[in-house]
Scaffold this motif. Sequence first.
Motif, mmCIF file in Angstrom:
data_model
loop_
_atom_site.group_PDB
_atom_site.id
_atom_site.type_symbol
_atom_site.label_atom_id
_atom_site.label_comp_id
_atom_site.label_asym_id
_atom_site.label_seq_id
_atom_site.Cartn_x
_atom_site.Cartn_y
_atom_site.Cartn_z
ATOM 1 N N ASP A 110 -13.260 15.093 -16.793
ATOM 2 C CA ASP A 110 -13.748 13.978 -16.037
ATOM 3 C C ASP A 110 -13.355 14.043 -14.876
ATOM 4 O OD1 ASP A 110 -13.401 12.178 -18.609
ATOM 5 O OD2 ASP A 110 -11.612 13.906 -18.840
ATOM 6 N N LEU A 111 -11.951 15.000 -14.400
ATOM 7 C CA LEU A 111 -12.016 14.996 -12.440
ATOM 8 C C LEU A 111 -12.279 16.283 -12.421
ATOM 9 C CD1 LEU A 111 -11.308 13.713 -9.729
ATOM 10 C CD2 LEU A 111 -8.545 14.041 -10.769
ATOM 11 N N THR A 131 -18.369 19.294 -14.154
ATOM 12 C CA THR A 131 -17.271 17.628 -14.218
ATOM 13 C C THR A 131 -18.441 17.149 -15.409
ATOM 14 O OG1 THR A 131 -16.831 18.287 -12.276
ATOM 15 C CG2 THR A 131 -16.917 15.824 -12.570
ATOM 16 N N GLY A 179 -20.112 10.603 -14.549
ATOM 17 C CA GLY A 179 -19.510 9.198 -15.179
ATOM 18 C C GLY A 179 -18.650 9.886 -14.948
ATOM 19 N N ARG A 194 -15.925 12.524 -11.973
ATOM 20 C CA ARG A 194 -15.612 13.332 -10.152
ATOM 21 C C ARG A 194 -15.071 14.351 -9.890
ATOM 22 N NH1 ARG A 194 -10.499 8.647 -8.525
ATOM 23 N NH2 ARG A 194 -10.170 9.411 -10.731
ATOM 24 N N VAL A 208 -13.510 15.200 -6.520
ATOM 25 C CA VAL A 208 -12.721 15.631 -5.157
ATOM 26 C C VAL A 208 -12.165 16.152 -4.419
ATOM 27 C CG1 VAL A 208 -10.588 13.935 -4.439
ATOM 28 C CG2 VAL A 208 -11.978 13.081 -6.252
ATOM 29 N N LYS A 232 -24.297 8.799 -3.893
ATOM 30 C CA LYS A 232 -23.074 9.555 -4.602
ATOM 31 C C LYS A 232 -22.321 10.426 -4.349
ATOM 32 C CE LYS A 232 -25.117 8.262 -8.567
ATOM 33 N NZ LYS A 232 -24.024 7.910 -9.781
ATOM 34 N N SER A 268 -18.887 10.556 -0.693
ATOM 35 C CA SER A 268 -18.368 9.208 0.225
ATOM 36 C C SER A 268 -17.443 10.461 1.138
ATOM 37 C CB SER A 268 -17.235 8.200 -0.924
ATOM 38 O OG SER A 268 -16.214 9.014 -0.157
ATOM 39 N N THR A 305 -15.504 12.496 -2.118
ATOM 40 C CA THR A 305 -15.808 11.501 -3.614
ATOM 41 C C THR A 305 -16.672 12.520 -4.285
ATOM 42 O OG1 THR A 305 -12.988 10.454 -3.173
ATOM 43 C CG2 THR A 305 -14.569 10.162 -5.152
ATOM 44 N N SER A 325 -19.326 11.048 -7.284
ATOM 45 C CA SER A 325 -19.430 10.455 -7.845
ATOM 46 C C SER A 325 -21.044 10.554 -9.048
ATOM 47 C CB SER A 325 -19.429 8.428 -8.637
ATOM 48 O OG SER A 325 -18.528 8.202 -7.353
#
Length: 271
Positions: free
Chosen positions: A104-105, A129, A132, A134, A136, A192, A194, A268, A270
């Motif tokens: 998930d991350l 990943t 849905g 992320r 980071v 998507k 940042s 980040t 997504s």
Amino acid sequence: MNPNQALWEKGDFTQIAAWMRQSGEAVVKSLGVKPPLRALDLGCGDGTTAVPLARLGAEVVGIDIARNLVAAGNKRAAEAGLKRLAFREGDASDLQGVGDRSFDLTLSVFGAMFSPKPFEVAKEMVRVTKPGGRIVMGNWIPNDPTSFVSQLLKISSAFTPPPPEGFISPMTWGVDSHIVERFGKAGVPKEKISMVKDTYHFVSPDKSPAQVIESFRRFYGPTMNAFEAAEKAGKVEELHAQLLELAKAQNRGTGGGTSIPATFMRVTVSL
Ligand SMILES: C[S@@+](CC[C@H](N)C(=O)[O-])C[C@H]1O[C@@H](n2cnc3c(N)ncnc32)[C@H](O)[C@@H]1O
């Protein structure tokens, strides 16, 4: 041996990571993770971010290229009784045995940026990943006087023999256009992604800036290499003076200790 692995196994990064725990915890807290959650920490070292992630209840796999750091991470996990945290050896640019869409991350704080294969790293992070989920990353920023480690590495590299032809500087992971290009090649549109500047703190209340630089000299692979090369060239004092000047100029600690704020690029993605 893989030079990337040799570089990080050369020293003992746990000695440096000890000053990074506070910000590691702050970064993890800022992620707002809500278990149940599977997380991958790439270039995790001995668990500066993996340990607090597991403490929040996530199931965490930490992957690092340095076997000494994997062992140190597993020791910390066992001592903390964190049964859902496991560290293992692996390369961020070739995550063998890690299934597609399994986390998930995917987190990497000053870790995956050090692989010499940035496009493969971006591709692997996207592959493992879940949709849905992320990604980071925390990355040092080149030519930013407030990005302490990028400055330390810039000074160190000026004393080290030039890297092989075609070598891509890890610092390029701190530049917007490279980040967008790498994730773009991995199929992620710009919208998507940042990218914001954030601050990490190196905190050592009981060590002066001179002692901090001494630890980098003894335990941090890139600085160890720079001192070895400087010694051969009779430039040790010059290198030491430049690093000390940097640490003193950046230090905000009081009472003889060290506290250095260091700007980094927080990315980040997504999915
Ligand atoms: C600056 S340390 C950061 C460690 C940890 N994330 C922390 O914040 O304490 C960089 C880490 O990246 C690891 N590393 C470097 N290249 C790697 C690669 N290609 N794959 C996996 N890990 C790598 C190193 O072994 C080291 O543990």
